[in-house]
Structures are given as structure tokens and as C-alpha cells.
Write a protein that holds these residues in place. Structure first.
Motif, PDB file in Angstrom:
ATOM      1  N   TYR A 189      -2.113  -4.279   5.093  1.00  0.00           N
ATOM      2  CA  TYR A 189      -1.584  -4.202   3.344  1.00  0.00           C
ATOM      3  C   TYR A 189      -1.242  -3.256   3.351  1.00  0.00           C
ATOM      4  O   TYR A 189      -0.267  -3.133   2.827  1.00  0.00           O
ATOM      5  CB  TYR A 189      -2.390  -5.064   2.875  1.00  0.00           C
ATOM      6  N   GLU A 190      -1.709  -2.514   3.700  1.00  0.00           N
ATOM      7  CA  GLU A 190      -1.054  -0.248   2.839  1.00  0.00           C
ATOM      8  C   GLU A 190       0.140  -0.486   4.051  1.00  0.00           C
ATOM      9  O   GLU A 190       1.008   0.280   3.103  1.00  0.00           O
ATOM     10  CB  GLU A 190      -2.560   0.551   4.120  1.00  0.00           C
TER      11      GLU A 190
ATOM     12  N   GLU B  50       2.786  -1.915   1.882  1.00  0.00           N
ATOM     13  CA  GLU B  50       2.712  -1.474   0.157  1.00  0.00           C
ATOM     14  C   GLU B  50       3.484  -0.269   0.543  1.00  0.00           C
ATOM     15  O   GLU B  50       4.183   0.227   0.218  1.00  0.00           O
ATOM     16  CB  GLU B  50       1.260  -1.534  -0.220  1.00  0.00           C
TER      17      GLU B  50
ATOM     18  N   LEU C 262       6.668  -3.134   0.181  1.00  0.00           N
ATOM     19  CA  LEU C 262       6.304  -4.937  -0.070  1.00  0.00           C
ATOM     20  C   LEU C 262       5.091  -5.013  -0.585  1.00  0.00           C
ATOM     21  O   LEU C 262       4.056  -4.329  -0.313  1.00  0.00           O
ATOM     22  CB  LEU C 262       6.247  -5.642   1.341  1.00  0.00           C
ATOM     23  N   SER C 263       4.694  -5.718  -1.135  1.00  0.00           N
ATOM     24  CA  SER C 263       3.180  -7.017  -1.670  1.00  0.00           C
ATOM     25  C   SER C 263       2.741  -7.390  -0.748  1.00  0.00           C
ATOM     26  O   SER C 263       3.165  -7.573   0.854  1.00  0.00           O
ATOM     27  CB  SER C 263       3.615  -7.512  -2.723  1.00  0.00           C
ATOM     28  N   ARG C 264       1.381  -7.442  -1.265  1.00  0.00           N
ATOM     29  CA  ARG C 264       0.570  -7.789   0.289  1.00  0.00           C
ATOM     30  C   ARG C 264       0.992  -9.706  -0.117  1.00  0.00           C
ATOM     31  O   ARG C 264       0.360 -10.069   1.941  1.00  0.00           O
ATOM     32  CB  ARG C 264      -1.263  -7.959   0.033  1.00  0.00           C
ATOM     33  N   ASP C 265       1.464 -10.191  -0.440  1.00  0.00           N
ATOM     34  CA  ASP C 265       2.081 -11.440  -0.117  1.00  0.00           C
ATOM     35  C   ASP C 265       3.422 -11.968   0.049  1.00  0.00           C
ATOM     36  O   ASP C 265       4.586 -12.564   0.328  1.00  0.00           O
ATOM     37  CB  ASP C 265       1.331 -12.166  -1.320  1.00  0.00           C
ATOM     38  N   ALA C 266       3.513 -10.693   1.059  1.00  0.00           N
ATOM     39  CA  ALA C 266       4.993 -10.801   1.963  1.00  0.00           C
ATOM     40  C   ALA C 266       5.572 -11.617   1.976  1.00  0.00           C
ATOM     41  O   ALA C 266       5.052 -12.457   3.013  1.00  0.00           O
ATOM     42  CB  ALA C 266       5.494  -9.343   2.166  1.00  0.00           C
TER      43      ALA C 266
ATOM     44  N   GLN D 115      10.861 -11.328   4.631  1.00  0.00           N
ATOM     45  CA  GLN D 115      10.670  -9.804   4.371  1.00  0.00           C
ATOM     46  C   GLN D 115       9.598  -8.981   5.430  1.00  0.00           C
ATOM     47  O   GLN D 115      10.082  -7.810   6.037  1.00  0.00           O
ATOM     48  CB  GLN D 115       9.962  -9.491   2.571  1.00  0.00           C
ATOM     49  N   LYS D 116       8.726  -9.766   6.261  1.00  0.00           N
ATOM     50  CA  LYS D 116       8.001  -9.339   6.776  1.00  0.00           C
ATOM     51  C   LYS D 116       9.309  -8.578   8.595  1.00  0.00           C
ATOM     52  O   LYS D 116       9.261  -7.996   8.407  1.00  0.00           O
ATOM     53  CB  LYS D 116       7.245  -9.737   7.788  1.00  0.00           C
TER      54      LYS D 116
END
Length: 134
Positions: A46-47, A50, A54-58, A62-63
Motif C-alpha cells: 500500500y505504501e 501511494e 496510486l490509491s490502495r484500491d488501484a 494501474q498496477k
């Protein structure tokens, strides 16, 4: 395939090389993300997301773009430094990526050189035929 569609050999070689580079980049990008997820705890992932905007729920897309971006910076030896390996597993993977990137780049250069050689050979043969016709 070349004969069926009457594609010039050089164009076919170039398409084959670009397709191969795309496949290798895709595979290594997926391996990078897998290594990131397996070798880090969830909070570190998550870090990482971010810290790269990108948000935690990317989304998966996006990933994938993020991991492909990293792979391309390693393969091209640009290495902007905005994304880096954060543990031993990722560092080992990056070493492999760098070596693979050198081989991919070398193959690309070899194919381009081969294409130029073929063009020059064709031009020489054409000039020879024209000279004989005179």
C-alpha cells in the motif's frame, strides 16, 4: 507468414522483434509485481502504491502500468530513481532484469543492423543489374 502476406523480410523481422520485446516486457512486469506482492507485507505494498500516486484500491491496469514503467526504466537503463527495489527479492529480480534488458537491447541492435545490411545488399544488387543493362 512472410510469403503468405508478401511482407518484406526486414519488416517481418522488425515486427517479430518488437512483438518479442513486448512479450518479454509484459512477462517481466508481471514477475516484478508478483515479487513485490509476495516479498512485501500488505502495508508495504500500500505504501509503495501511494508513494507512486496510486490509491490502495488501484486497479489492475494501474498496477500493471506502474510495473511496466519500472521494467522499461530498468531495461533501457534510464533508472529515474522514482521506483526502486525495496528488499532482497526485488533486488535479485532487478539484477536479472538488467541482464535480460542488455540481451534484449543487443538483440534489437543486431536485428536493426541485419536489416540495414539487407537494404544495402539489395541496393548493390539493383545497381549491379542496372550497370549490366547499360
Amino acid at each position: 507468414v512472410e510469403r503468405l502476406f508478401k511482407i518484406p523480410a526486414m519488416a517481418f523481422r522488425l515486427v517479430r522483434v518488437v512483438f518479442s520485446i513486448g512479450c518479454v516486457t509484459h512477462l517481466v512486469s508481471c514477475i516484478f509485481w508478483f515479487t513485490k506482492v509476495v516479498s512485501s507485507d500488505q502495508e508495504d505494498v500500500y505504501e509503495f502504491l501511494e508513494s507512486n500516486g496510486l490509491s490502495r484500491d488501484a486497479s489492475v491496469t494501474q498496477k500493471y502500468i506502474l510495473s511496466t514503467y519500472f521494467t522499461c526504466t530498468v531495461f533501457t537503463t534510464v533508472g529515474f530513481g522514482d521506483i526502486s527495489a525495496s528488499n532482497s527479492s526485488e533486488q535479485l529480480l532487478c539484477i536479472g532484469m538488467m541482464l535480460l534488458g542488455v540481451m534484449v537491447f543487443g538483440t534489437l541492435l543486431s536485428e536493426v543492423e541485419g536489416g540495414i545490411f539487407e537494404l544495402r545488399k539489395f541496393a548493390r544488387e539493383k545497381n549491379h543489374i542496372l550497370y549490366q543493362l547499360k
